[in-house]
Design an enzyme around this catalytic site. Structure first.
Site, PDB file in Angstrom:
ATOM      1  CG  ASN A  10      41.624  41.866  38.583  1.00  0.00           C
ATOM      2  OD1 ASN A  10      40.849  41.154  37.955  1.00  0.00           O
ATOM      3  ND2 ASN A  10      41.568  43.179  38.546  1.00  0.00           N
ATOM      4  CE  LYS A  13      45.459  44.301  36.584  1.00  0.00           C
ATOM      5  NZ  LYS A  13      46.551  44.909  37.367  1.00  0.00           N
ATOM      6  CD  GLU A  39      53.322  49.677  51.296  1.00  0.00           C
ATOM      7  OE1 GLU A  39      53.001  50.875  51.429  1.00  0.00           O
ATOM      8  OE2 GLU A  39      53.878  49.019  52.174  1.00  0.00           O
ATOM      9  CG  ASP A  68      51.292  49.025  38.474  1.00  0.00           C
ATOM     10  OD1 ASP A  68      50.268  48.662  39.092  1.00  0.00           O
ATOM     11  OD2 ASP A  68      51.755  50.163  38.597  1.00  0.00           O
ATOM     12  CG  PHE A 151      38.992  44.006  35.347  1.00  0.00           C
ATOM     13  CD1 PHE A 151      40.106  44.723  35.736  1.00  0.00           C
ATOM     14  CD2 PHE A 151      39.135  43.073  34.329  1.00  0.00           C
ATOM     15  CE1 PHE A 151      41.336  44.520  35.126  1.00  0.00           C
ATOM     16  CE2 PHE A 151      40.365  42.856  33.720  1.00  0.00           C
ATOM     17  CZ  PHE A 151      41.464  43.588  34.127  1.00  0.00           C
ATOM     18  N   GLY A 152      37.606  47.173  36.543  1.00  0.00           N
ATOM     19  CA  GLY A 152      38.246  48.470  36.727  1.00  0.00           C
ATOM     20  C   GLY A 152      37.471  49.595  36.058  1.00  0.00           C
ATOM     21  CE  LYS A 174      40.038  45.212  28.963  1.00  0.00           C
ATOM     22  NZ  LYS A 174      39.823  44.856  30.355  1.00  0.00           N
ATOM     23  CG  HIS A 179      45.997  48.837  28.840  1.00  0.00           C
ATOM     24  ND1 HIS A 179      44.668  48.534  28.641  1.00  0.00           N
ATOM     25  CD2 HIS A 179      46.182  48.733  30.181  1.00  0.00           C
ATOM     26  CE1 HIS A 179      44.082  48.274  29.796  1.00  0.00           C
ATOM     27  NE2 HIS A 179      44.985  48.379  30.749  1.00  0.00           N
ATOM     28  NE  ARG A 180      46.286  43.620  32.264  1.00  0.00           N
ATOM     29  CZ  ARG A 180      45.230  44.391  32.539  1.00  0.00           C
ATOM     30  NH1 ARG A 180      44.080  44.202  31.934  1.00  0.00           N
ATOM     31  NH2 ARG A 180      45.328  45.347  33.439  1.00  0.00           N
TER      32      ARG A 180
END
Length: 196
Positions: A10, A13, A39, A68, A151-152, A174, A179-180
């Site tokens: 991404n 990110k 995965e 994540d 994004f997202g 942002k 959160h990030r």
């Protein structure tokens, strides 16, 4: 200059993480397009971040940072949660997932649209997690998608008292409240202190 591999394809990110680490003099790179998929089978954000960080760190001599993160909507019992990037089924892009979310909340009162973005970062080397860092930002789901940055689910998430969605904020705005951004500041502090 030390190199940090960010376990994501991404570009949004990667840009956010590179911006947060700009003063740390660390070269930040995302995954190569031909890197294998790892995965995300964990039941929590931390479990998935660890899976990715440890898995990719076995394939490189560089430190690996895996993120994540996702959106938890109270009216949807915490969904989309750890499935945020896959919520709604295969083949949906960010805009389609955001539209599906707005549709699911169409009849939900403004006072019941509370939500939060949650992020866990895992830093690993040689198949072992060195540390994890978390961040949370509380907010609500807007009535419509607004903004072209981010994004997202950024176009549908607002954080009071600012009426703008995350997608209407600049990258710097942002990063200051997200959160990030919060998790990344913990990472930067740990790096500066020599804790990792």
């Amino acid at each position: 200059m030390p190199r940090l591999l960010v376990a994501t394809r991404n570009p949004g990110k990667v840009r956010e993480i590179a911006a947060a680490l700009a003063d740390a003099e660390i070269a930040v790179a995302g995954l190569d397009p031909d890197a294998p998929e790892i995965e995300e089978t964990g039941a929590t954000f931390e479990a998935n971040a660890r899976l990715k960080a440890e898995g990719y760190s076995r394939l490189t001599a560089d430190a690996v940072l895996a993120d994540d993160s996702g959106l938890e909507v109270d009216a949807l019992d915490g969904e989309p949660g750890v499935r945020s990037a896959r919520w709604g089924g295969a083949g949906l892009d960010d805009a389609a997932r955001a539209a599906k979310l707005l549709d699911a909340l169409r009849d939900t009162a403004d006072t019941c649209r509370t939500a939060r973005f949650r992020c866990v970062l895992a830093l690993a080397r040689g198949g072992r997690t060195l540390a994890t860092f978390d961040g949370v930002v509380e907010g609500a789901i807007a009535r419509d998608a607004r903004g072209s940055n981010g994004f997202g689910y950024d176009p549908v998430f607002v954080r009071a008292p600012d009426p703008r969605t995350f997608a209407a904020l600049t990258r710097e705005e942002k990063l200051a409240v997200s959160h990030r951004g919060r998790a990344l500041r913990k990472l930067v502090a740990a790096l500066a202190a020599g804790a990792v």
